[in-house]
Design a protein around this motif. Sequence first.
Motif, PDB file in Angstrom:
ATOM      1  N   ALA A  35       0.837  -1.193   0.000  1.00  0.00           N
ATOM      2  CA  ALA A  35       0.000   0.000   0.000  1.00  0.00           C
ATOM      3  C   ALA A  35       0.874   1.246   0.000  1.00  0.00           C
ATOM      4  N   LEU A  36       0.413   2.266  -0.707  1.00  0.00           N
ATOM      5  CA  LEU A  36       1.024   3.592  -0.674  1.00  0.00           C
ATOM      6  C   LEU A  36      -0.117   4.572  -0.453  1.00  0.00           C
ATOM      7  N   ARG A  37       0.012   5.378   0.603  1.00  0.00           N
ATOM      8  CA  ARG A  37      -1.075   6.302   0.906  1.00  0.00           C
ATOM      9  C   ARG A  37      -0.512   7.641   1.355  1.00  0.00           C
ATOM     10  N   ILE A  38      -1.332   8.653   1.158  1.00  0.00           N
ATOM     11  CA  ILE A  38      -1.116   9.966   1.763  1.00  0.00           C
ATOM     12  C   ILE A  38      -2.175  10.078   2.845  1.00  0.00           C
ATOM     13  N   ARG A  39      -1.743  10.321   4.078  1.00  0.00           N
ATOM     14  CA  ARG A  39      -2.689  10.474   5.200  1.00  0.00           C
ATOM     15  C   ARG A  39      -2.668  11.917   5.681  1.00  0.00           C
ATOM     16  N   SER A  40      -3.858  12.458   5.871  1.00  0.00           N
ATOM     17  CA  SER A  40      -4.012  13.780   6.475  1.00  0.00           C
ATOM     18  C   SER A  40      -4.840  13.635   7.735  1.00  0.00           C
ATOM     19  N   VAL A  41      -4.319  14.183   8.825  1.00  0.00           N
ATOM     20  CA  VAL A  41      -5.033  14.248  10.097  1.00  0.00           C
ATOM     21  C   VAL A  41      -5.008  15.720  10.475  1.00  0.00           C
ATOM     22  N   GLY A  42      -6.149  16.385  10.253  1.00  0.00           N
ATOM     23  CA  GLY A  42      -6.148  17.836  10.398  1.00  0.00           C
ATOM     24  C   GLY A  42      -5.222  18.417   9.352  1.00  0.00           C
ATOM     25  N   ASN A  43      -4.284  19.247   9.786  1.00  0.00           N
ATOM     26  CA  ASN A  43      -3.315  19.869   8.882  1.00  0.00           C
ATOM     27  C   ASN A  43      -2.058  19.038   8.699  1.00  0.00           C
ATOM     28  N   THR A  44      -1.901  17.980   9.501  1.00  0.00           N
ATOM     29  CA  THR A  44      -0.687  17.155   9.487  1.00  0.00           C
ATOM     30  C   THR A  44      -0.777  16.111   8.383  1.00  0.00           C
ATOM     31  N   ASN A  45       0.311  15.960   7.643  1.00  0.00           N
ATOM     32  CA  ASN A  45       0.354  15.031   6.511  1.00  0.00           C
ATOM     33  C   ASN A  45       1.526  14.080   6.625  1.00  0.00           C
ATOM     34  N   GLU A  71       6.921   5.442   7.245  1.00  0.00           N
ATOM     35  CA  GLU A  71       6.046   6.619   7.236  1.00  0.00           C
ATOM     36  C   GLU A  71       6.912   7.871   7.334  1.00  0.00           C
ATOM     37  N   VAL A  72       6.659   8.829   6.448  1.00  0.00           N
ATOM     38  CA  VAL A  72       7.441  10.052   6.405  1.00  0.00           C
ATOM     39  C   VAL A  72       6.488  11.242   6.377  1.00  0.00           C
ATOM     40  N   GLY A  73       6.671  12.160   7.325  1.00  0.00           N
ATOM     41  CA  GLY A  73       5.876  13.373   7.343  1.00  0.00           C
ATOM     42  C   GLY A  73       6.347  14.348   6.281  1.00  0.00           C
ATOM     43  N   PHE A  74       5.447  15.226   5.863  1.00  0.00           N
ATOM     44  CA  PHE A  74       5.829  16.288   4.932  1.00  0.00           C
ATOM     45  C   PHE A  74       5.040  17.544   5.284  1.00  0.00           C
ATOM     46  N   ASP A  75       5.197  18.593   4.507  1.00  0.00           N
ATOM     47  CA  ASP A  75       4.608  19.890   4.832  1.00  0.00           C
ATOM     48  C   ASP A  75       3.138  19.781   5.202  1.00  0.00           C
ATOM     49  N   GLU A  76       2.709  20.698   6.048  1.00  0.00           N
ATOM     50  CA  GLU A  76       1.314  20.725   6.490  1.00  0.00           C
ATOM     51  C   GLU A  76       0.415  21.354   5.431  1.00  0.00           C
ATOM     52  N   GLY A  77      -0.884  21.036   5.538  1.00  0.00           N
ATOM     53  CA  GLY A  77      -1.894  21.697   4.732  1.00  0.00           C
ATOM     54  C   GLY A  77      -2.275  20.966   3.465  1.00  0.00           C
ATOM     55  N   GLN A 122      -2.480  22.157   0.397  1.00  0.00           N
ATOM     56  CA  GLN A 122      -1.666  22.453  -0.785  1.00  0.00           C
ATOM     57  C   GLN A 122      -0.537  21.429  -0.915  1.00  0.00           C
ATOM     58  N   ALA A 123       0.058  21.045   0.209  1.00  0.00           N
ATOM     59  CA  ALA A 123       1.142  20.053   0.178  1.00  0.00           C
ATOM     60  C   ALA A 123       0.622  18.696  -0.290  1.00  0.00           C
ATOM     61  N   THR A 124      -0.567  18.300   0.175  1.00  0.00           N
ATOM     62  CA  THR A 124      -1.110  17.002  -0.273  1.00  0.00           C
ATOM     63  C   THR A 124      -1.466  17.058  -1.752  1.00  0.00           C
ATOM     64  N   ASP A 125      -2.006  18.186  -2.211  1.00  0.00           N
ATOM     65  CA  ASP A 125      -2.328  18.327  -3.630  1.00  0.00           C
ATOM     66  C   ASP A 125      -1.072  18.223  -4.492  1.00  0.00           C
ATOM     67  N   GLN A 126       0.029  18.846  -4.031  1.00  0.00           N
ATOM     68  CA  GLN A 126       1.276  18.792  -4.787  1.00  0.00           C
ATOM     69  C   GLN A 126       1.840  17.369  -4.822  1.00  0.00           C
ATOM     70  N   LEU A 127       1.777  16.668  -3.692  1.00  0.00           N
ATOM     71  CA  LEU A 127       2.277  15.287  -3.678  1.00  0.00           C
ATOM     72  C   LEU A 127       1.409  14.397  -4.561  1.00  0.00           C
ATOM     73  N   ARG A 128       0.095  14.576  -4.516  1.00  0.00           N
ATOM     74  CA  ARG A 128      -0.799  13.808  -5.406  1.00  0.00           C
ATOM     75  C   ARG A 128      -0.438  14.047  -6.865  1.00  0.00           C
ATOM     76  N   GLN A 129      -0.195  15.312  -7.198  1.00  0.00           N
ATOM     77  CA  GLN A 129       0.165  15.656  -8.571  1.00  0.00           C
ATOM     78  C   GLN A 129       1.497  15.001  -8.959  1.00  0.00           C
ATOM     79  N   MET A 130       2.481  15.042  -8.056  1.00  0.00           N
ATOM     80  CA  MET A 130       3.776  14.431  -8.328  1.00  0.00           C
ATOM     81  C   MET A 130       3.638  12.934  -8.558  1.00  0.00           C
ATOM     82  N   LEU A 131       2.872  12.259  -7.684  1.00  0.00           N
ATOM     83  CA  LEU A 131       2.677  10.816  -7.849  1.00  0.00           C
ATOM     84  C   LEU A 131       2.016  10.507  -9.189  1.00  0.00           C
TER      85      LEU A 131
END
Length: 193
Positions: free
Chosen positions: A54-64, A84-90, A92-101
């Motif tokens: 499995a590969l997932r992006i998890r958001s809990v509140g602003n934490t990714n 598991e590796v954290g990355f920038d909050e918010g 916009q960061a999840t949208d950018q990672l989704r786009q990159m993937l």
Amino acid sequence: MTKTYEVELKFRIEDPASIESLLRNRGATADDVVTHVDRYFNHPSRDFRETDEALRIRSVGNTNCVTYKGAVIGTAAKTRHEIEVGFDEGSQATDQLRQMLGLLGFRFVREVRKLRRTLRLVQSGQSFEVSLDEVPELGQSFLEIELLAEEGERTQAESAIWHLARSLGLEVAESRSYLNLLIERDDGTRQAD
């Protein structure tokens, strides 16, 4: 480098409040309920559904965070290597990672939302993480019991989890992930149309 494994069992439950009460009576401490939004992706050249990765992006509140889960290696308990590796909050960061993937060829599979209350219980020298989950799309409550274990401790961890589960009156584990349960439900709904 020593590998750490996540060893877990999941159970369908009818009365989360009574299970939480039992755990608190044993000294468990509880976090507030949080919403997890998990976005799952499939590899461009191998089917994670077949390899049980499995590969997932998890958001809990602003934490990714982004999580890779290796293939299941356990028998009764779900045991797998997890990174598991954290990355920038918010968002916009999840949208950018989704786009990159997506640009790398990964395919978005599905989003899974759940409400989770995590309890921590130390019992018999083991530090359990116990999660009470509500998965609205499934209309069901679940309990997950997890221990982290090194290579040589996996069997003992599985045994300790089963012991705790049985002491809570839980006997039948649910081996499917929330993602697989939702995909099966979606497939059944499409076939019924």
